[in-house]
Structure formats: structure tokens, C-alpha cells
Design an enzyme around this catalytic site. Structure first.
Site, short mmCIF file in Angstrom:
data_model
loop_
_atom_site.label_atom_id
_atom_site.label_comp_id
_atom_site.label_asym_id
_atom_site.label_seq_id
_atom_site.Cartn_x
_atom_site.Cartn_y
_atom_site.Cartn_z
N GLY A 32 0.84 -1.19 0.00
CA GLY A 32 0.00 0.00 0.00
C GLY A 32 0.87 1.23 0.00
O GLY A 32 2.03 1.18 0.43
N GLN A 34 3.19 9.85 1.45
CA GLN A 34 4.48 9.15 1.34
C GLN A 34 5.21 9.50 0.05
O GLN A 34 6.40 9.18 -0.09
CB GLN A 34 4.26 7.64 1.41
N CYS A 59 6.39 -0.23 6.99
CA CYS A 59 5.98 0.97 6.26
C CYS A 59 7.14 1.44 5.40
O CYS A 59 8.28 1.48 5.87
CB CYS A 59 5.60 2.06 7.28
N LEU A 60 6.86 1.79 4.15
CA LEU A 60 7.92 2.23 3.24
C LEU A 60 8.61 3.49 3.75
O LEU A 60 9.77 3.73 3.42
CB LEU A 60 7.34 2.48 1.84
N HIS A 114 -3.95 0.95 7.82
CA HIS A 114 -2.59 1.49 7.87
C HIS A 114 -2.44 2.69 6.93
O HIS A 114 -1.92 3.75 7.34
CB HIS A 114 -1.59 0.39 7.52
N GLU A 115 -2.92 2.55 5.70
CA GLU A 115 -2.77 3.64 4.72
C GLU A 115 -3.66 4.82 5.07
O GLU A 115 -3.27 5.97 4.90
CB GLU A 115 -3.08 3.13 3.30
N HIS A 120 -2.13 7.17 7.39
CA HIS A 120 -1.20 8.14 6.76
C HIS A 120 -1.93 9.42 6.38
O HIS A 120 -1.36 10.51 6.45
CB HIS A 120 -0.58 7.54 5.49
NI NI Z 1 2.96 3.15 5.82
#
Ligand code: NI
Length: 190
Positions: free
Chosen positions: A45, A50, A98-99, A140-141, A144
Site C-alpha cells: 500500500g 508518502q 511501512c515504506l 494502515h494507509e 497516513h
Molecule cells: Ni505506511
């Protein structure tokens, strides 16, 4: 085009993202770049903050979680202006990463079922319920878009233990095989 990922500590990751409308410039191009970036970085995701854009847009593809849930295969979605209406059930633990926070994985508790409304890339409206890993990725997304990161949800002890690592990520003192924007990186030092 693969976009650079904002690293932990970047202020955009702490902002509440803004809704967009159909006039948002080059939205299709952005969505395609976000998918390309997500696949190139082996993410499941990716939320717009991000990639340094404070807008309510996320992409996901749950396929890598086929082992956890066969329904995850081909579960590829674009969510524009999503609203989580409700979350329910007994919280369950899942190991998240997480990226924006490379090399950190933590067991996070979340509710198993969500009710969500959103628009897809064609501005069609959806009102749906999701469970299991699909709900987990969306939660999770979605966080953000609210300026929340999964490391906010760990115990106080884990927070203390993670502090140095997170600071190193902000400074760019990490090994990562994709391009990132590090908020505390010193420009002229090596
Ligand atoms: Ni993340």
C-alpha cells in the site's frame, strides 16, 4: 515514474491530508506513478503523503498476502477521499511495516472489520466492508492520511527502544534500496 518516498520525521507525514476533486491535475498519471513506486519498493500500500503530496489518495495491492488470505490475490485498489465509517470486532495482531520507516516491523493491534466509503480512479462511489489483511492495509494507509504512523501505536517501551532507529531513518543513516526524502539529512556531509 518511480517517486521518492518521504522518510519518518518528514512533516508531511504528520499533516491531515486534504480531499481532492475531479479537477486535481494529472490524477491518472499520479495514480500510475504511485502503483509503479509501490511495486518497485515491494509495498502492499502507498498513501499520497508518502510521495510528498498531502492529499487523500491511496493505492494498494494485497496480493503478497495471499498466504494470510486467499482473497488478497488481485485485491488491487485506488481509494480517493476514503472515509472509515466504522471499525469493529476484537482487535487482532499483525506484523506491520511501512515504506517510510524501512527495516522497522512491529506487531500492531487493530480491529478486524471496517466499513468504508471512497471513490475509485473513475470517481465511482463505493460503500463497502472489508476484513482481514485487506482491512489491515486500508487502516494502515488511511492512518497516513490522518498524520498517524504505525509506530505511534506501539507500547511506550517499544517507543523508547525505537527512538534511535527512527532518528537514524530521519537522518538517512540507513541502508535502503529505494529513493527517499530524508528530513534531517545533512546536505554537504558524507
Ligand atoms: Ni505506511
Amino acid at each position: 515514474m518511480i517517486l521518492p518516498i518521504t522518510a519518518f520525521g518528514h512533516p508531511i507525514l504528520r499533516k491531515v491530508a486534504k480531499s481532492i476533486d475531479k479537477n486535481y491535475p494529472n490524477l491518472n498519471g499520479l495514480i500510475s506513478d504511485m502503483f509503479e513506486t509501490m511495486y518497485a519498493t515491494s509495498g502492499v500500500g502507498l498513501a499520497a503523503p508518502q510521495v510528498n503530496l498531502s492529499i487523500r489518495l491511496l493505492v494498494m495491492d494485497a496480493t503478497p498476502y495471499a498466504k494470510e488470505d486467499p482473497q488478497a490475490v488481485g485485491f488491487k485498489k485506488v481509494l480517493i477521499n476514503p472515509v472509515i465509517i466504522n471499525q469493529e470486532g476484537d482487535e487482532w495482531m499483525f506484523n506491520e511495516g511501512c515504506l517510510s520507516i524501512p527495516d522497522v516491523r512491529e506487531d500492531i493491534m487493530r480491529k478486524p472489520k471496517i466499513h468504508i466509503q471512497y471513490y475509485n480512479e473513475n470517481w465511482e462511489f463505493f460503500d463497502e466492508e472489508y476484513t482481514s489483511v485487506m482491512a489491515r492495509i486500508i487502516q494502515h494507509e488511511y492512518d497516513h492520511l490522518e498524520g498517524i504512523l504505525f509506530v505511534d501505536k506501539v507500547s511506550n517501551l517499544r517507543k523508547v527502544l525505537l527512538k534511535r532507529k527512527l532518528l537514524d531513518i530521519s537522518k538517512g543513516n540507513i541502508e535502503v534500496d529505494y529513493k527517499m526524502i530524508f528530513p534531517l539529512k545533512k546536505k554537504n556531509k558524507r
